[in-house]
Design an enzyme around this catalytic site. Structure first.
Site, PDB file in Angstrom:
ATOM      1  N   ASP A   1       0.844  -1.184   0.000  1.00  0.00           N
ATOM      2  CA  ASP A   1       0.000   0.000   0.000  1.00  0.00           C
ATOM      3  C   ASP A   1       0.887   1.245   0.000  1.00  0.00           C
ATOM      4  OD1 ASP A   1      -2.398   1.287  -0.115  1.00  0.00           O
ATOM      5  OD2 ASP A   1      -2.762   1.218   2.039  1.00  0.00           O
TER       6      ASP A   1
ATOM      7  N   HIS B   1      -4.429  13.767   1.660  1.00  0.00           N
ATOM      8  CA  HIS B   1      -4.645  12.834   2.774  1.00  0.00           C
ATOM      9  C   HIS B   1      -3.455  12.863   3.737  1.00  0.00           C
ATOM     10  CE1 HIS B   1      -5.684   9.106   4.917  1.00  0.00           C
ATOM     11  NE2 HIS B   1      -4.458   8.673   4.665  1.00  0.00           N
TER      12      HIS B   1
ATOM     13  N   GLU C   1     -10.886   3.801   3.599  1.00  0.00           N
ATOM     14  CA  GLU C   1      -9.955   4.631   2.838  1.00  0.00           C
ATOM     15  C   GLU C   1     -10.195   4.383   1.358  1.00  0.00           C
ATOM     16  OE1 GLU C   1      -5.868   4.186   4.090  1.00  0.00           O
ATOM     17  OE2 GLU C   1      -6.189   5.527   5.805  1.00  0.00           O
TER      18      GLU C   1
ATOM     19  N   GLU D   1      -9.157   4.173  -2.212  1.00  0.00           N
ATOM     20  CA  GLU D   1      -7.921   3.973  -2.970  1.00  0.00           C
ATOM     21  C   GLU D   1      -8.214   3.302  -4.304  1.00  0.00           C
ATOM     22  OE1 GLU D   1      -4.654   2.189  -0.918  1.00  0.00           O
ATOM     23  OE2 GLU D   1      -5.243   2.953   1.056  1.00  0.00           O
TER      24      GLU D   1
ATOM     25  N   ASP E   1      -9.170   0.385   1.941  1.00  0.00           N
ATOM     26  CA  ASP E   1      -8.180  -0.002   2.951  1.00  0.00           C
ATOM     27  C   ASP E   1      -8.776   0.295   4.341  1.00  0.00           C
ATOM     28  OD1 ASP E   1      -5.834  -0.496   4.366  1.00  0.00           O
ATOM     29  OD2 ASP E   1      -5.002   1.487   3.945  1.00  0.00           O
TER      30      ASP E   1
ATOM     31  N   ARG F   1      -8.685   3.327  13.476  1.00  0.00           N
ATOM     32  CA  ARG F   1      -7.843   4.491  13.810  1.00  0.00           C
ATOM     33  C   ARG F   1      -7.332   4.466  15.241  1.00  0.00           C
ATOM     34  NH1 ARG F   1      -6.420   5.809   8.835  1.00  0.00           N
ATOM     35  NH2 ARG F   1      -8.221   6.272   7.525  1.00  0.00           N
TER      36      ARG F   1
ATOM     37  N   GLN G   1      -4.617   1.988  15.352  1.00  0.00           N
ATOM     38  CA  GLN G   1      -3.480   2.511  14.578  1.00  0.00           C
ATOM     39  C   GLN G   1      -2.650   3.496  15.395  1.00  0.00           C
ATOM     40  OE1 GLN G   1      -4.790   4.178  10.840  1.00  0.00           O
ATOM     41  NE2 GLN G   1      -2.725   4.673  10.130  1.00  0.00           N
TER      42      GLN G   1
ATOM     43  N   LYS H   1      -4.909  -2.379  10.135  1.00  0.00           N
ATOM     44  CA  LYS H   1      -5.213  -2.432   8.705  1.00  0.00           C
ATOM     45  C   LYS H   1      -5.457  -3.849   8.201  1.00  0.00           C
ATOM     46  CE  LYS H   1      -3.849   1.931   7.377  1.00  0.00           C
ATOM     47  NZ  LYS H   1      -4.611   2.851   6.497  1.00  0.00           N
TER      48      LYS H   1
ATOM     49  N   THR I   1      -9.309  -5.830   3.644  1.00  0.00           N
ATOM     50  CA  THR I   1      -9.171  -4.911   2.518  1.00  0.00           C
ATOM     51  C   THR I   1     -10.191  -5.370   1.484  1.00  0.00           C
ATOM     52  OG1 THR I   1      -6.794  -4.672   2.941  1.00  0.00           O
ATOM     53  CG2 THR I   1      -7.589  -4.012   0.758  1.00  0.00           C
TER      54      THR I   1
ATOM     55  N   GLU J   1     -10.604  12.155   7.930  1.00  0.00           N
ATOM     56  CA  GLU J   1     -10.476  13.488   7.339  1.00  0.00           C
ATOM     57  C   GLU J   1     -11.799  14.245   7.368  1.00  0.00           C
ATOM     58  OE1 GLU J   1      -7.827  12.948   3.548  1.00  0.00           O
ATOM     59  OE2 GLU J   1      -8.423  10.993   4.332  1.00  0.00           O
TER      60      GLU J   1
END
Lengths: 439, 439
Positions: A138, A145, A210, A212, A244, A248, A251, A264, A268, A384
């Site tokens: 990744d 971002h 996420e 992507e 993804d 949080r 993380q 993570k 996926t 975000e």
């Protein structure tokens, strides 16, 4: 755009009527690859090509259609459900098959009668991860971002010094990659509650998506042999959507000093159809770093990359909560962005990855990182959009979200759009969150 | 140590004479699995078991030996070169095969005549990576390594706050894992020279080894379903040596914020023989964090782990430079350590990995991280032994090193040793550095 050819003619129509609908993701100019079986069957999976609302079953088509011997050779592994062998073919061979399928599905083709019997409605198919993904990497090419997330941790210094020199990436988990349409279980993990002195084991409270894209590798390189930037295109097979999923709170506690791990690797999700680089050819665009930024080192720079290394792909995230589903309300769009904002191109990602001699293999998957736009409402993750959880989003039905709740279905969408070209889509990349296991 | 049985009897001897030598790595108490073909042949690889200086060829042995039907079923995938299917078997099945092979190789066995024809000298075999490694994860359980390396970056705060709570790990690269006996090409990469304002592309100048063990996963877990600490042993297949080659100058520039990437993924070398957990049973030892440290959260704690979660495995790194080889001088030992210093056990690594529902699969590989001892001369990497490159090591022949040079062959060795048990070894994990490609 030297490789634009008649398979990109915007007025080309197919004898598969649904492929000619204005809003289809899969007109005859697209022809993406996927792995499927008939829903409810236990037959072995085979490769198909999406056309309108149908799938051209390549196992049946290899037998029923009329193909040159060169095309027949290419079809054989696909008929057996092995996309990787085809991915490893040189681009000229891959293009040969694209052209043959295009001709066969074109309005007026003599193959219509034979191939009509080789179609399966997508609604009757169960899709699978399209190929064997040996390694999944990744990247972190979304500079908006990276800046927004960096600000949450380091307000004065959001982007680290290496960001504008190195296409930052890390290795992800292959085993937990799943295809659109399934569920994602909220993970349990170690969390350090704010102000606490010791971590706890609990269900993730800040579950996130996420937005992507994922690049699939075509032919690989031998261990120890970097790929030259000029050769990068040859090693690129095609693109999917990629979510993804990220925890949080896990993380934040675990990621120092070696990067994301359990935050993570629990899931996926990718879209089932790989849109080939050939199909994306009309959507290439010039690429440059701002003049005030460092220019790429020569090993990740080329005239071709500057001229057309970018791809114009519109990106969207949609959310359908459980309450919406219960009331029959459709999903609401959370944001829009465009892949043209990426700080590094697909070719730069791939070339950098192999620049130390790391051997890429057919079917390897390279995520682009979250593709947020420059505006606050263009964030590709809840982190975000909610400014680190400090602001709630109010949805059209009055519900609010800072992070994702059980029952939420998150869907990614993408469209390659360019003046004078037929719009092509990526299909859907959706998964629904189910509750964590009990502790 | 409830699983100690007659296959661990220290006085058991084999009819394979070399297995009875005092210094062999592979006495009859070991019986590790590897994948091999006859050197120079292009036959397909098959699984074998190391016994003294020989390999018991399981393809030949399945046909020539006399086995119960249960054992014959277990032998079949091994005879076909498929270790993963066997790895996925419940531990009782795996132990059944161990017992059958032990009996068959035991002095006085009636199978001697038949199985004598199924032996190949290890010197005549070409070894391969022993199984299909779907995902490779690297942990960071060496607290002395983490502390020493942390000091180089953060003198006042060498260990991050999560270290004593979280078995820190990250995903590595599967494709570049190679087996002992080969070469490792010095990587090219982005480096930021000290004091420079812009990075350069150059050959790595601070190439390093890392002394690790690798745990192979046996049966996996379904996605979304954590593994209970009490069940961890059932999911453990066996252990190899692992050299996590590292490019320190590339690592320093690229690793923030997502962890090591190109600084690690150019090569990982493992030893060819997987020493099974059954063989390691006599070497289990009590495990505890110091009382002044946080105690493990319940999900990575168990009575069994406290009683016998550790393994006493002596570890060594050897270096033979090109000059030594030219003069016929043997390798020199750089350091010794012991796996008992690891801050987290194999069971904790595995359980933590699956604790968020991440699905482990048979054949997955979990590195332990660098296993340095508490003393300055027990560092498992050159970074530690040279104090970040600030002190040179003088070798017995007068050469000096701070990091590794082209032509250097680095070898890892390991022995499980315990009073009253027959010592077993791990074979060799060696690779020789060859020059970088030209720029």
């Amino acid at each position: 755009m030297s490789l634009i050819d008649h398979t990109h003619r915007p007025d080309a129509l197919s004898w598969v009527a649904s492929a000619n609908a204005a809003d289809t993701d899969f007109p005859i100019q697209n022809l993406p690859y996927g792995l499927f079986r008939r829903a409810g069957s236990n037959e072995s999976a085979r490769v198909g090509i999406a056309i309108g609302e149908q799938i051209l079953d390549l196992k049946l088509a290899a037998a029923a259609g009329k193909w040159s011997s060169a095309v027949q050779v290419l079809l054989q592994p696909l008929a057996d459900g092995d996309l990787n062998t085809f991915m490893a073919q040189p681009s000229a061979q891959r293009r040969l098959l694209r052209h043959a399928i295009f001709e066969a599905l074109l309005e007026g083709s003599k193959q219509q009668a034979a191939l009509s019997a080789c179609l399966l409605p997508q609604a009757a198919a169960q899709m699978a991860v399209p190929c064997r993904i040996g390694d999944y990497t990744d990247f972190y090419t979304g500079i908006y971002h990276a800046t927004t997330v960096g600000k949450l941790f380091r307000p004065d210094n959001p982007l680290l010094p290496n960001y504008k020199w190195v296409p930052i990436g890390y290795h992800g988990r292959s085993s937990s990659i799943g295809v659109s349409g399934g569920t994602v279980r909220r993970p349990l993990g170690q969390l350090m509650p704010p102000g606490a002195e010791a971590p706890v084991r609990a269900a993730c409270k800040r579950l996130d998506h996420e937005l992507e894209l994922g690049l699939f590798v075509a032919g690989g390189n031998a261990l120890g042999e970097p790929i030259a930037m000029e050769d990068a295109d040859e090693h690129m097979f095609g693109v999917t959507l990629l979510n993804d999923w990220s925890a949080r709170d896990m993380q934040g506690w675990e990621y120092q000093p070696l990067g994301p791990f359990l935050a993570k690797n629990f899931a996926t999700t990718i879209s089932p159809w790989i849109v080939s680089m050939d199909a994306l050819e009309p959507f290439r665009t010039a690429f440059a770093h701002p003049e005030s930024d460092p220019q790429p080192l020569p090993y990740i720079d080329s005239a071709k990359n500057r001229a057309e290394g970018g791809y114009q792909i519109e990106l969207e995230v949609w959310l359908q909560t459980e309450a919406m589903r219960a009331k029959g309300e459709s999903a609401t769009r959370l944001m829009r962005s465009n892949f043209k904002h990426a700080y590094w191109t697909l070719a730069q990602m791939l070339t950098h990855h192999a620049s130390n001699g790391c051997n890429l293999q057919p079917g390897d998957l390279l995520g682009t990182g979250t593709q947020s736009g420059p505006e606050a409402n263009e964030g590709g993750s809840m982190l975000e959009l909610s400014n680190g959880g400090k602001q709630v989003l109010t949805l059209p039905n009055g519900e609010t979200r800072s992070f994702l709740l059980d029952g939420d279905a998150v869907g990614l969408r993408a469209y390659a759009v360019h003046e004078g070209a037929r719009r092509i889509g990526f299909g859907e990349c959706v998964a629904t969150i189910v509750p964590a296991p009990s502790l």
